[in-house]
Design a protein around this motif. Structure first.
Motif, short mmCIF file in Angstrom:
data_model
loop_
_atom_site.label_atom_id
_atom_site.label_comp_id
_atom_site.label_asym_id
_atom_site.label_seq_id
_atom_site.Cartn_x
_atom_site.Cartn_y
_atom_site.Cartn_z
N VAL A 1 7.00 0.11 35.65
CA VAL A 1 8.15 -0.68 35.22
C VAL A 1 8.86 -1.26 36.44
CG1 VAL A 1 10.46 -0.51 34.21
CG2 VAL A 1 8.51 0.54 33.05
N TYR B 1 3.71 -1.39 45.61
CA TYR B 1 4.13 -2.16 44.44
C TYR B 1 3.52 -3.56 44.47
CZ TYR B 1 7.40 1.33 42.66
OH TYR B 1 7.96 2.46 42.10
N VAL C 1 7.67 -3.32 38.61
CA VAL C 1 6.79 -3.39 39.79
C VAL C 1 6.87 -4.74 40.49
CG1 VAL C 1 4.73 -4.16 38.53
CG2 VAL C 1 4.47 -2.77 40.61
N SER D 1 0.49 0.52 34.89
CA SER D 1 1.26 -0.01 36.01
C SER D 1 2.66 0.59 35.99
CB SER D 1 1.28 -1.54 35.95
OG SER D 1 1.82 -2.09 37.14
N GLU E 1 -2.40 -6.25 38.45
CA GLU E 1 -2.03 -6.90 37.18
C GLU E 1 -2.52 -8.35 37.15
OE1 GLU E 1 2.09 -6.69 36.31
OE2 GLU E 1 2.15 -4.51 36.11
N ARG F 1 3.14 -0.43 31.38
CA ARG F 1 4.00 -0.11 32.53
C ARG F 1 4.87 1.09 32.20
NH1 ARG F 1 6.69 -5.77 34.76
NH2 ARG F 1 4.85 -6.64 35.82
N ILE G 1 2.16 -7.07 28.27
CA ILE G 1 2.65 -5.83 28.87
C ILE G 1 3.46 -5.03 27.86
CG2 ILE G 1 4.17 -4.86 30.66
CD1 ILE G 1 3.60 -7.45 32.28
N ASP H 1 6.12 -1.84 28.07
CA ASP H 1 6.88 -0.94 28.94
C ASP H 1 7.22 0.34 28.19
OD1 ASP H 1 6.87 -2.79 30.97
OD2 ASP H 1 8.91 -3.50 30.63
N LYS I 1 0.05 -3.15 43.19
CA LYS I 1 -0.04 -3.02 41.73
C LYS I 1 0.17 -4.36 41.03
CE LYS I 1 -0.45 0.19 39.46
NZ LYS I 1 -1.68 0.79 38.85
#
Length: 242
Positions: free
Chosen positions: A96, A107, A98, A94, A114, A128, A180, A182, A110
């Motif tokens: 960062v 966005y 979003v 995905s 998620e 992400r 998640i 990043d 996405k």
């Protein structure tokens, strides 16, 4: 470990497959070219059967209001097939920040992807990443008019596809995060300045004009597409250009 990489022949997917193979895993790429269609469901069950992990790197063919339907259908089909096959880990890629740009159709799509994964029946990980260095030229082309490129000064933290792929492969080979991770590039640029750096390096004579209303990233407020607390990738933009 057997890992099915859906969308495994694209920019990120092909690299993920290679990183996983180099680490000793059985990574199998699947895509429309191999007979797997995430929308119709064709070939999906066969693709995920026997897999310990599914990595979904498929992407909507458009960035507009049609994109949510793509992600809903593809995730519904993939999660159902993965659950039936007893897959123990499902990974997606995905963006960062979003969830902080609801103005953009893509966005929002996405975020939907998620949310479907989080609510689904399979343990999961979300990686992400920030904007790919490989896409910067496309961003310039969107707002080019003759010899002028109009770009907002939106802060972005570009990352090389190689670094993104390595991160996805590492997460796929590990235990599910049920959360998640990043990953970002090592430098933050204003998008207009990044455009000037790119054109200068390539000897391109187009001129970048700062325009806060230009292009998709004009809808982004503040520095939500950057993250000072994320995992830092190594590749710097000027090194990548070279």
């Amino acid at each position: 470990m057997k890992i099915a990489v859906i969308g495994g022949t694209g920019l990120i997917g092909s690299r993920v497959v290679q990183f996983l193979k180099d680490a000793g895993h059985e990574a199998v790429p699947h895509s429309q070219s191999t007979g797997v269609d995430v929308i119709s469901g064709q070939g999906l069950q066969q693709a995920v059967t026997g897999a310990d992990v599914v990595v979904n790197l498929t992407n909507s063919p458009t960035f507009d209001e049609a994109s949510p339907a793509f992600f809903r259908t593809s995730m519904d089909n993939l999660l159902a097939a993965s659950h039936e096959a007893g897959v123990g880990h499902f990974v997606i890629l995905s963006i960062v920040g979003v969830d902080q740009v609801p103005q953009l159709d893509y966005y929002r799509a996405k975020v939907l992807q998620e949310d479907l994964l989080k609510a689904g029946p399979v343990p999961y990980s979300i990686v992400r990443a920030t904007q790919f260095m490989e896409f910067i030229e496309a961003v310039l082309s969107w707002t080019t008019d003759g010899d002028t490129v109009r770009l907002p000064a939106t802060p972005i933290q570009p990352i090389a596809a190689e670094d993104v792929s390595r991160a996805v492969a590492e997460v796929a080979a590990g235990a599910p995060l049920n959360g998640i991770r990043d990953i970002v590039g090592p430098e933050v640029f204003a998008l207009d300045e990044l455009g000037r750096i790119t054109l200068s390096h390539k000897g391109d004579t187009r001129t970048v004009v700062t325009d806060p209303t230009a292009g998709m990233f004009a809808a982004v407020e503040g520095d939500v597409l950057t993250d000072k607390n994320a995992h830092l990738a190594a590749t710097r933009y000027t090194d990548w250009l070279s």
